[in-house]
Enzyme design. Structure first.
Site, PDB file in Angstrom:
ATOM      1  N   PRO A   5      19.084  -1.388  -2.136  1.00  0.00           N
ATOM      2  CA  PRO A   5      17.761  -1.185  -2.759  1.00  0.00           C
ATOM      3  C   PRO A   5      16.759  -2.234  -2.273  1.00  0.00           C
ATOM      4  CG  PRO A   5      19.506  -1.216  -4.432  1.00  0.00           C
ATOM      5  CD  PRO A   5      20.151  -1.567  -3.130  1.00  0.00           C
TER       6      PRO A   5
ATOM      7  N   GLY B 108      13.550  -4.605  -2.549  1.00  0.00           N
ATOM      8  CA  GLY B 108      12.846  -5.286  -3.641  1.00  0.00           C
ATOM      9  C   GLY B 108      13.713  -5.430  -4.876  1.00  0.00           C
TER      10      GLY B 108
ATOM     11  N   GLY C  85      16.325  -7.705  -5.139  1.00  0.00           N
ATOM     12  CA  GLY C  85      17.028  -8.989  -5.227  1.00  0.00           C
ATOM     13  C   GLY C  85      18.429  -8.929  -4.649  1.00  0.00           C
TER      14      GLY C  85
ATOM     15  N   GLY D 275      19.002  -8.803  -1.405  1.00  0.00           N
ATOM     16  CA  GLY D 275      18.980  -9.339  -0.049  1.00  0.00           C
ATOM     17  C   GLY D 275      18.764  -8.271   1.010  1.00  0.00           C
ATOM     18  N   SER D 276      18.057  -7.182   0.666  1.00  0.00           N
ATOM     19  CA  SER D 276      17.940  -6.095   1.644  1.00  0.00           C
ATOM     20  C   SER D 276      17.262  -6.578   2.936  1.00  0.00           C
ATOM     21  CB  SER D 276      17.215  -4.889   1.060  1.00  0.00           C
ATOM     22  OG  SER D 276      15.847  -5.129   0.970  1.00  0.00           O
ATOM     23  N   SER D 277      16.227  -7.410   2.826  1.00  0.00           N
ATOM     24  CA  SER D 277      15.538  -7.840   4.049  1.00  0.00           C
ATOM     25  C   SER D 277      16.450  -8.724   4.899  1.00  0.00           C
ATOM     26  CB  SER D 277      14.245  -8.576   3.702  1.00  0.00           C
ATOM     27  OG  SER D 277      14.500  -9.680   2.860  1.00  0.00           O
TER      28      SER D 277
ATOM     29  N   ALA E 231      19.698  -8.668   4.921  1.00  0.00           N
ATOM     30  CA  ALA E 231      20.796  -7.849   5.444  1.00  0.00           C
ATOM     31  C   ALA E 231      20.332  -7.042   6.658  1.00  0.00           C
ATOM     32  CB  ALA E 231      21.341  -6.925   4.352  1.00  0.00           C
TER      33      ALA E 231
ATOM     34  N   ASP F 113      19.859 -16.230   0.697  1.00  0.00           N
ATOM     35  CA  ASP F 113      20.163 -14.839   1.069  1.00  0.00           C
ATOM     36  C   ASP F 113      20.770 -14.768   2.464  1.00  0.00           C
ATOM     37  OD1 ASP F 113      18.854 -14.362  -1.296  1.00  0.00           O
ATOM     38  OD2 ASP F 113      17.686 -12.675  -0.532  1.00  0.00           O
TER      39      ASP F 113
HETATM   40  C1  MEV Z   1      15.672 -14.535  -4.363  1.00  0.00           C
HETATM   41  O1  MEV Z   1      16.761 -13.690  -3.997  1.00  0.00           O
HETATM   42  C2  MEV Z   1      16.194 -15.830  -4.907  1.00  0.00           C
HETATM   43  C3  MEV Z   1      15.151 -16.853  -5.263  1.00  0.00           C
HETATM   44  O2  MEV Z   1      15.858 -18.010  -5.754  1.00  0.00           O
HETATM   45  C4  MEV Z   1      14.308 -17.233  -4.086  1.00  0.00           C
HETATM   46  C5  MEV Z   1      15.090 -17.987  -3.022  1.00  0.00           C
HETATM   47  O3  MEV Z   1      16.141 -18.555  -3.305  1.00  0.00           O
HETATM   48  O4  MEV Z   1      14.588 -18.005  -1.878  1.00  0.00           O
HETATM   49  C6  MEV Z   1      14.250 -16.373  -6.375  1.00  0.00           C
END
Ligand code: MEV
Length: 328
Positions: free
Chosen positions: A99, A101, A103, A105-107, A109, A150
């Site tokens: 998915p 956006g 969280g 790690g799609s970008s 990955a 990420d």
């Molecule tokens: C984003 O996946 C995690 C954050 O802690 C930002 C980061 O670590 O770069 C919100």
């Protein structure tokens, strides 16, 4: 006719605990979600230039792209420079099940899969460290001031103890544990949320630094509990982390409803995972309760749920897969 293709993939990830505070030097723990992947397939010699196709988002461009600051263009350019190569011709097709956006790690990955496919197509193998640092440059464009967590967890595809500026430490829990991941269906830009936390921190440093310290303490306790196989101890620590994240202003009514639903259905603990405001919630569950918690999360508004088991032994890592396959 056989068509040569160089294919590489990279997993999704979730942050178990410590997001946001990690940007300011606290530790965080992230785990790979190996069933959800981005894939890059490179078909050489079909065209006399480089054509990049992202069918999932309806994008395609011929090298060099216009404008020239596309994060994937940067990643390809950096990879070629790192490898000492300058000629790449063919079709690069990039797909992802992760998915966007959310969280997960799609970008990172997508960029990791691209780095690996480009390296393989040119006859090179990159270490996880090299891959991670190439991907980090693209993450800076996507996310502003990323901590690097990420690209690290995805390049290693292992649970990682991460402190910004220090070498990442892959580690293993003494016992398996199960996470239910619930997609809120709300896409939030990591970059905006990270910048917003930075603005709040600038306005009230003592309060935010106390929050970051408290998060760092609980992340250390989570690691000790995982390494001791005390999974039940981890649940309340995740709940505590969620309270800190809410105080930091990165939760939302929907995320709170999802967290509450997971706990009511028997989760050991639950929190948002990643930047927040949208994205995913994770729930730590006993394996037998996973289906019930997932169902409760969907009833409370999650658009999708995934179950992942984090195991004590090293997972089979993506860069160990065969580098060249043929397609009939
Ligand atoms: C984003 O996946 C995690 C954050 O802690 C930002 C980061 O670590 O770069 C919100």
């Amino acid at each position: 006719m056989n068509e040569r293709v160089y294919r590489a993939s990279a997993s999704a990830k979730v942050i178990l605990c410590g997001e946001h505070a990690v940007v300011y030097g606290s530790p965080a723990i992230a785990v790979p979600v190996s069933d959800l992947r981005a894939t890059a397939s490179f078909y050489p010699n079909q065209v006399d230039s480089l054509r990049v196709e992202l069918p999932d988002v309806g994008e395609a461009w011929i090298w060099p792209p216009e404008p020239d600051n596309h994060p994937l263009a940067l990643v390809i350019r950096e990879t070629l420079a790192h490898l000492g190569e300058d000629d790449l011709r063919g079709r690069l097709v990039v797909r992802s099940d992760i998915p966007i956006g959310g969280g997960m790690g799609s970008s990172a990955a997508v960029a990791t899969a691209v780095v690996r496919a480009v390296a393989r197509a040119l006859g090179h193998t990159l270490s996880p460290e090299e891959t991670s640092s190439l991907v980090y440059r693209a993450e800076e464009i996507w996310h502003g001031t990323p901590s690097g967590i990420d690209n690290t967890v995805i390049a290693y595809e292992r649970p990682v103890w991460f402190v910004r500026g220090q070498p990442p430490e892959p580690f293993y829990p003494a016992r398996s544990f199960t996470l239910v991941i619930a997609d809120s269906g709300v896409s939030a830009a990591t970059r905006e949320v990270v910048l917003d936390v930075r603005r709040r921190w600038e306005q009230d440093r003592p309060r935010y630094e106390a929050l970051f310290r408290a998060i760092g303490d609980l992340v250390r306790q989570v690691r000790r509990a995982l390494e001791a196989g005390e999974i039940e101890v981890v649940g309340p620590l995740l709940d505590e982390n969620q309270r800190h994240l809410a105080e930091m202003g990165v939760s939302s009514p929907l995320l709170e409803a999802l967290v509450a639903a997971a706990r009511a259905a028997g989760a050991l603990g639950a929190k948002l995972a990643g930047a927040g405001r949208g994205g995913n919630v994770i729930a730590l569950v006993r394996e037998a309760d996973a289906a019930r918690v997932a169902e409760a999360l969907r009833r409370a508004g999650a658009t999708r749920t995934f179950v992942t088991i984090v195991r004590p032994e090293p997972s089979s890592i993506a860069h160990a897969t065969p580098s060249v396959v043929s397609r009939s």
